[in-house]
Design a protein around this motif. Sequence first.
Motif, PDB file in Angstrom:
ATOM      1  N   GLU A 288      31.453  -1.673   0.793  1.00 60.06           N
ATOM      2  CA  GLU A 288      32.846  -1.906   1.153  1.00 60.06           C
ATOM      3  C   GLU A 288      33.720  -0.734   0.737  1.00 60.06           C
ATOM      4  N   LEU A 289      34.912  -0.711   1.307  1.00 59.53           N
ATOM      5  CA  LEU A 289      35.855   0.370   1.060  1.00 59.53           C
ATOM      6  C   LEU A 289      36.114   0.530  -0.433  1.00 59.53           C
ATOM      7  N   GLY A 290      36.006   1.779  -0.907  1.00 61.20           N
ATOM      8  CA  GLY A 290      36.263   2.061  -2.314  1.00 61.20           C
ATOM      9  C   GLY A 290      35.050   1.970  -3.213  1.00 61.20           C
ATOM     10  N   ARG A 291      33.964   1.361  -2.722  1.00 63.36           N
ATOM     11  CA  ARG A 291      32.768   1.218  -3.558  1.00 63.36           C
ATOM     12  C   ARG A 291      32.120   2.577  -3.800  1.00 63.36           C
ATOM     13  N   ARG A 292      31.501   2.708  -4.968  1.00 68.00           N
ATOM     14  CA  ARG A 292      30.841   3.950  -5.358  1.00 68.00           C
ATOM     15  C   ARG A 292      29.411   3.643  -5.766  1.00 68.00           C
ATOM     16  N   ILE A 293      28.492   4.567  -5.458  1.00 64.20           N
ATOM     17  CA  ILE A 293      27.093   4.368  -5.831  1.00 64.20           C
ATOM     18  C   ILE A 293      26.534   5.663  -6.404  1.00 64.20           C
ATOM     19  N   GLU A 294      25.815   5.527  -7.522  1.00 62.79           N
ATOM     20  CA  GLU A 294      25.108   6.660  -8.102  1.00 62.79           C
ATOM     21  C   GLU A 294      23.840   6.924  -7.286  1.00 62.79           C
ATOM     22  N   LEU A 295      23.565   8.181  -6.999  1.00 60.04           N
ATOM     23  CA  LEU A 295      22.382   8.545  -6.236  1.00 60.04           C
ATOM     24  C   LEU A 295      21.311   9.052  -7.195  1.00 60.04           C
ATOM     25  N   ASP A 296      20.681   8.118  -7.893  1.00 56.04           N
ATOM     26  CA  ASP A 296      19.610   8.495  -8.818  1.00 56.04           C
ATOM     27  C   ASP A 296      18.533   9.262  -8.057  1.00 56.04           C
ATOM     28  N   GLY A 297      18.139  10.393  -8.586  1.00 58.96           N
ATOM     29  CA  GLY A 297      17.090  11.172  -7.930  1.00 58.96           C
ATOM     30  C   GLY A 297      17.588  12.420  -7.244  1.00 58.96           C
ATOM     31  N   ILE A 298      18.898  12.483  -6.943  1.00 60.27           N
ATOM     32  CA  ILE A 298      19.466  13.711  -6.374  1.00 60.27           C
ATOM     33  C   ILE A 298      20.088  14.481  -7.534  1.00 60.27           C
ATOM     34  N   GLN A 299      19.293  15.360  -8.135  1.00 61.39           N
ATOM     35  CA  GLN A 299      19.739  16.157  -9.263  1.00 61.39           C
ATOM     36  C   GLN A 299      19.462  17.639  -8.980  1.00 61.39           C
ATOM     37  N   PHE A 300      19.971  18.519  -9.857  1.00 59.87           N
ATOM     38  CA  PHE A 300      20.013  19.944  -9.561  1.00 59.87           C
ATOM     39  C   PHE A 300      19.450  20.761 -10.717  1.00 59.87           C
ATOM     40  N   GLU A 301      19.004  21.980 -10.359  1.00 64.14           N
ATOM     41  CA  GLU A 301      18.562  22.931 -11.367  1.00 64.14           C
ATOM     42  C   GLU A 301      19.757  23.336 -12.237  1.00 64.14           C
ATOM     43  N   VAL A 302      19.471  23.753 -13.467  1.00 66.72           N
ATOM     44  CA  VAL A 302      20.524  24.172 -14.394  1.00 66.72           C
ATOM     45  C   VAL A 302      21.314  25.340 -13.799  1.00 66.72           C
ATOM     46  N   GLY A 303      22.662  25.196 -13.787  1.00 61.01           N
ATOM     47  CA  GLY A 303      23.527  26.263 -13.309  1.00 61.01           C
ATOM     48  C   GLY A 303      23.340  26.597 -11.845  1.00 61.01           C
ATOM     49  N   SER A 304      22.923  25.608 -11.040  1.00 63.37           N
ATOM     50  CA  SER A 304      22.579  25.890  -9.644  1.00 63.37           C
ATOM     51  C   SER A 304      22.927  24.693  -8.769  1.00 63.37           C
ATOM     52  N   SER A 305      23.058  24.964  -7.473  1.00 64.49           N
ATOM     53  CA  SER A 305      23.211  23.890  -6.495  1.00 64.49           C
ATOM     54  C   SER A 305      21.893  23.644  -5.754  1.00 64.49           C
ATOM     55  N   GLU A 306      20.792  24.158  -6.321  1.00 58.25           N
ATOM     56  CA  GLU A 306      19.461  23.923  -5.764  1.00 58.25           C
ATOM     57  C   GLU A 306      18.945  22.570  -6.255  1.00 58.25           C
ATOM     58  N   PHE A 307      18.424  21.762  -5.318  1.00 61.57           N
ATOM     59  CA  PHE A 307      17.890  20.454  -5.682  1.00 61.57           C
ATOM     60  C   PHE A 307      16.624  20.609  -6.528  1.00 61.57           C
ATOM     61  N   ILE A 308      16.434  19.699  -7.486  1.00 62.17           N
ATOM     62  CA  ILE A 308      15.177  19.682  -8.219  1.00 62.17           C
ATOM     63  C   ILE A 308      14.123  19.007  -7.345  1.00 62.17           C
ATOM     64  N   LYS A 309      12.868  19.225  -7.696  1.00 63.65           N
ATOM     65  CA  LYS A 309      11.766  18.655  -6.934  1.00 63.65           C
ATOM     66  C   LYS A 309      11.882  17.132  -6.903  1.00 63.65           C
ATOM     67  N   GLY A 310      11.687  16.562  -5.727  1.00 67.39           N
ATOM     68  CA  GLY A 310      11.748  15.111  -5.585  1.00 67.39           C
ATOM     69  C   GLY A 310      13.053  14.591  -5.027  1.00 67.39           C
ATOM     70  N   ALA A 311      14.066  15.473  -4.911  1.00 66.85           N
ATOM     71  CA  ALA A 311      15.368  15.023  -4.406  1.00 66.85           C
ATOM     72  C   ALA A 311      15.337  14.693  -2.921  1.00 66.85           C
ATOM     73  N   GLU A 312      14.359  15.261  -2.195  1.00 64.48           N
ATOM     74  CA  GLU A 312      14.314  15.079  -0.740  1.00 64.48           C
ATOM     75  C   GLU A 312      14.212  13.612  -0.344  1.00 64.48           C
ATOM     76  N   TYR A 313      13.448  12.841  -1.111  1.00 63.74           N
ATOM     77  CA  TYR A 313      13.277  11.427  -0.763  1.00 63.74           C
ATOM     78  C   TYR A 313      14.611  10.688  -0.820  1.00 63.74           C
ATOM     79  N   LYS A 314      15.376  10.887  -1.899  1.00 67.46           N
ATOM     80  CA  LYS A 314      16.653  10.184  -2.026  1.00 67.46           C
ATOM     81  C   LYS A 314      17.674  10.705  -1.016  1.00 67.46           C
ATOM     82  N   LEU A 315      17.623  11.995  -0.681  1.00 70.32           N
ATOM     83  CA  LEU A 315      18.496  12.525   0.365  1.00 70.32           C
ATOM     84  C   LEU A 315      18.202  11.844   1.701  1.00 70.32           C
TER      85      LEU A 315
END
Length: 406
Positions: A288-315
Amino acid sequence: MMLRCLLLLILISPSFLYSQYRKDVRNFAECYENSFIGHPGDYELQFTGRYGIETDFNAYSSLSELELNNTFWYSFVAPHEGLFLFSGIAEESSMMDILIFSKEQGFDKHDEIKNTSICDDINRGTAVIERIMKVNTADTFGLNKAPNEQFMYGLRLSEGQEIYLMFNSSQSIRFKAFLNVKFEVNFSAVNVAELKKSIDVRKNKKYASLRVHLRDKSTGLPIKGKMIVRNSKKLNGLYNGSEFIFSIRNRESLSLSIDAEGYFFIDKHLFLEEDKDHELTLWLEPAELGRRIELDGIQFEVGSSEFIKGAEYKLARLKDFLLLNSSIHIEIRGHVHEYGESTFAGKRMSSSRAKAVMKYLIDNGIERSRLSANGYGNEFMIYPEPKFDWQEQANRRVDIRIIKND
């Protein structure tokens, strides 16, 4: 001359900026710009020290002595027939008026009043006053099933009925109040059997079983959805229903992926012992409008916008959610792990992470017009004082918020 122009700019800039700001920010002190209670749960009221000027109560003689001072408006639509309840507390002690309005029932479908908003009805005096309360915010207040001087009895609503709540504080200052909203569904008025679809794939009922139930987190009612079972020795497959029953003959380690239109998806990993019955209820959040959800599994390398391994599934899961719910528009919110005050570099990195998710979605068929991406630096870290590396990693993430649902 230059000095005079500079002084003029200094004098007019604050008011100019304020006027620009007001165009983009909803004023919850106004009835017409109310905040929406989309589901039972916790809500925050930010009083601004102002009251709405577009709505008055002159048409109600019973409200002739009401003095508007510092207001906040909410609206709510009943998802089913049931009882609306809430409890509130404020960070500042004051006297507060609480009024609850509804639309008068029984109008013909062609009647012009039927098609107006409750705010219009209040101005003309045709809205129904369901509750009038005056409470002290130093103590809890609201609607419950045991009325006293701070609580009135809950409000019974029919399915689809809309109410507007106005909170009016005696203090003309900025402060916050907090509401916990509950809605008790009248299950006798709901055909629960129609909502259920049981899938029993057991071939031999002498073995232990796994029972999975899909439920609406707001109402507790059954939900029909799609469940995919993976990594199992014998249960892999796609199943459609609200309740699923499987035989467990051996120790199992399996993964469940659940999707239902109008709800956030759920992924669950289970370890099942043989010779033991297992029962699992999965509570799906309404999208519903305004709801927020955490996307567990979509995380990033330190100091980077590169996805860590395994993020593709959650994407891919997020992409599937947007394909299933084509009317939903989302804000993608990027975050970083950073100590101290949020920095420009942190904001820029968190924005890059949000944009990386947006790029993936666009590249995989989601319309650009349904997406926005913003960086919040370290303002909303899950672990502000992490003790382990995995907690720091969890802060490098994105979440989403629903900003439109046509």
